[in-house]
Motif scaffolding. Structure first.
Motif, mmCIF file in Angstrom:
data_model
loop_
_atom_site.group_PDB
_atom_site.id
_atom_site.type_symbol
_atom_site.label_atom_id
_atom_site.label_comp_id
_atom_site.label_asym_id
_atom_site.label_seq_id
_atom_site.Cartn_x
_atom_site.Cartn_y
_atom_site.Cartn_z
ATOM 1 N N MET A 106 5.260 3.165 0.158
ATOM 2 C CA MET A 106 5.047 2.308 1.315
ATOM 3 C C MET A 106 3.799 2.748 2.088
ATOM 4 N N ALA A 107 3.647 4.056 2.246
ATOM 5 C CA ALA A 107 2.497 4.557 2.989
ATOM 6 C C ALA A 107 1.180 4.247 2.269
ATOM 7 N N LEU A 108 1.183 4.347 0.936
ATOM 8 C CA LEU A 108 -0.036 4.064 0.175
ATOM 9 C C LEU A 108 -0.299 2.575 0.024
ATOM 10 N N ASN A 109 0.715 1.765 0.231
ATOM 11 C CA ASN A 109 0.607 0.329 0.006
ATOM 12 C C ASN A 109 0.783 -0.446 1.314
ATOM 13 N N PHE A 110 0.432 0.177 2.407
ATOM 14 C CA PHE A 110 0.670 -0.430 3.717
ATOM 15 C C PHE A 110 -0.103 -1.734 3.903
ATOM 16 N N LYS A 111 -1.203 -1.898 3.184
ATOM 17 C CA LYS A 111 -1.983 -3.131 3.319
ATOM 18 C C LYS A 111 -1.208 -4.342 2.805
ATOM 19 N N ASN A 112 -0.203 -4.108 1.980
ATOM 20 C CA ASN A 112 0.633 -5.190 1.456
ATOM 21 C C ASN A 112 1.983 -5.245 2.164
ATOM 22 N N LEU A 113 1.979 -4.941 3.445
ATOM 23 C CA LEU A 113 3.216 -4.927 4.219
ATOM 24 C C LEU A 113 3.925 -6.279 4.177
ATOM 25 N N GLY A 114 3.179 -7.358 4.209
ATOM 26 C CA GLY A 114 3.777 -8.695 4.136
ATOM 27 C C GLY A 114 4.584 -8.881 2.866
ATOM 28 N N TRP A 115 4.047 -8.382 1.744
ATOM 29 C CA TRP A 115 4.771 -8.481 0.473
ATOM 30 C C TRP A 115 6.026 -7.613 0.492
ATOM 31 N N MET A 116 5.892 -6.410 1.083
ATOM 32 C CA MET A 116 7.036 -5.500 1.135
ATOM 33 C C MET A 116 8.159 -6.054 2.000
ATOM 34 N N MET A 117 7.814 -6.848 2.998
ATOM 35 C CA MET A 117 8.818 -7.399 3.911
ATOM 36 C C MET A 117 9.346 -8.747 3.423
ATOM 37 N N SER A 118 8.827 -9.232 2.308
ATOM 38 C CA SER A 118 9.228 -10.547 1.804
ATOM 39 C C SER A 118 10.361 -10.410 0.791
ATOM 40 N N ASN A 119 10.702 -11.522 0.161
ATOM 41 C CA ASN A 119 11.726 -11.529 -0.882
ATOM 42 C C ASN A 119 11.220 -10.971 -2.200
ATOM 43 N N ARG A 120 9.927 -10.744 -2.299
ATOM 44 C CA ARG A 120 9.277 -10.204 -3.498
ATOM 45 C C ARG A 120 9.539 -11.082 -4.721
ATOM 46 N N ASP A 121 9.384 -12.379 -4.518
ATOM 47 C CA ASP A 121 9.558 -13.319 -5.624
ATOM 48 C C ASP A 121 8.477 -13.157 -6.684
ATOM 49 N N GLU A 122 7.312 -12.708 -6.268
ATOM 50 C CA GLU A 122 6.204 -12.491 -7.193
ATOM 51 C C GLU A 122 5.912 -10.994 -7.261
ATOM 52 N N ASP A 123 5.501 -10.533 -8.438
ATOM 53 C CA ASP A 123 5.143 -9.132 -8.589
ATOM 54 C C ASP A 123 3.820 -8.843 -7.906
ATOM 55 N N LEU A 124 3.706 -7.627 -7.431
ATOM 56 C CA LEU A 124 2.473 -7.178 -6.793
ATOM 57 C C LEU A 124 1.572 -6.552 -7.856
ATOM 58 N N ASP A 125 0.312 -6.921 -7.859
ATOM 59 C CA ASP A 125 -0.640 -6.350 -8.812
ATOM 60 C C ASP A 125 -1.083 -4.985 -8.293
ATOM 61 N N ILE A 126 -0.646 -3.929 -8.979
ATOM 62 C CA ILE A 126 -1.013 -2.577 -8.560
ATOM 63 C C ILE A 126 -1.997 -1.941 -9.542
ATOM 64 N N SER A 127 -2.619 -2.753 -10.385
ATOM 65 C CA SER A 127 -3.521 -2.220 -11.400
ATOM 66 C C SER A 127 -4.711 -1.478 -10.787
ATOM 67 N N SER A 128 -5.090 -1.828 -9.582
ATOM 68 C CA SER A 128 -6.223 -1.154 -8.950
ATOM 69 C C SER A 128 -5.777 0.016 -8.066
ATOM 70 N N MET A 129 -4.482 0.256 -7.970
ATOM 71 C CA MET A 129 -3.954 1.326 -7.118
ATOM 72 C C MET A 129 -3.460 2.473 -7.996
ATOM 73 N N TYR A 166 -3.071 5.759 -7.554
ATOM 74 C CA TYR A 166 -2.076 6.678 -7.012
ATOM 75 C C TYR A 166 -0.690 6.049 -6.982
ATOM 76 N N LEU A 167 -0.619 4.788 -6.666
ATOM 77 C CA LEU A 167 0.668 4.101 -6.638
ATOM 78 C C LEU A 167 1.258 4.005 -8.043
ATOM 79 N N GLN A 168 0.421 3.773 -9.030
ATOM 80 C CA GLN A 168 0.893 3.751 -10.422
ATOM 81 C C GLN A 168 1.445 5.118 -10.821
ATOM 82 N N ARG A 169 0.749 6.161 -10.449
ATOM 83 C CA ARG A 169 1.190 7.513 -10.795
ATOM 84 C C ARG A 169 2.493 7.871 -10.089
ATOM 85 N N ILE A 170 2.628 7.464 -8.845
ATOM 86 C CA ILE A 170 3.881 7.731 -8.129
ATOM 87 C C ILE A 170 5.032 6.985 -8.788
ATOM 88 N N ASN A 171 4.802 5.751 -9.185
ATOM 89 C CA ASN A 171 5.850 4.981 -9.857
ATOM 90 C C ASN A 171 6.251 5.635 -11.176
#
Length: 123
Positions: A21-44, A46-51
């Motif tokens: 959440m801290a690394l992906n704070f710019k996508n807060l709207g997506w995190m607070m939504s129903n997440r019907d669509e996947d988030l593209d994290i290919s450019s992130m 550190y987030l890929q490594r954490i996952n």
């Protein structure tokens, strides 16, 4: 021994939710939504490594929790091995995120060794 269960679950929460959440704070709207669509994290990277590190934690966490609970039920002290497992898993997260492959592998092997030591103490 109970404290290691709490610490392990805290580490899981940290890896599963707090750090991503801290690394992906710019996508807060997506995190607070129903997440019907996947988030593209290919450019992130550190987030890929954490996952990936979190997925690896999921593989050993059930065994760790089972061994700690068994040691509590049987009255066997495996606290040293439990502490080693926890520290190795924290190190694994750090080394995975920073991309230090050799130390990541060493920390994973250390956590596996701690689980084996816990299991051997219960036999």
């Amino acid at each position: 021994m109970e404290i290691y269960i709490i610490y392990a679950l805290g580490l899981t929460l940290l890896q599963l939710w707090i750090i991503p959440m801290a690394l992906n704070f710019k996508n807060l709207g997506w995190m607070m939504s129903n997440r019907d669509e996947d988030l593209d994290i290919s450019s992130m990277l550190y987030l890929q490594r954490i996952n990936k590190s979190t997925a690896n934690l999921y593989e050993s966490l059930p065994a760790f929790l089972a061994l700690v609970l068994l040691s509590l039920l049987m009255g066997v002290d495996t606290s040293t091995a439990a502490c080693v497992w926890l520290l190795a898993r924290v190190a694994h997260l750090v080394f995975y995120v920073t991309g230090i492959g050799m130390l990541r592998t060493l920390s994973w092997l250390t956590s596996l060794g701690a689980l084996i030591c816990m299991a051997c103490a219960l036999i």
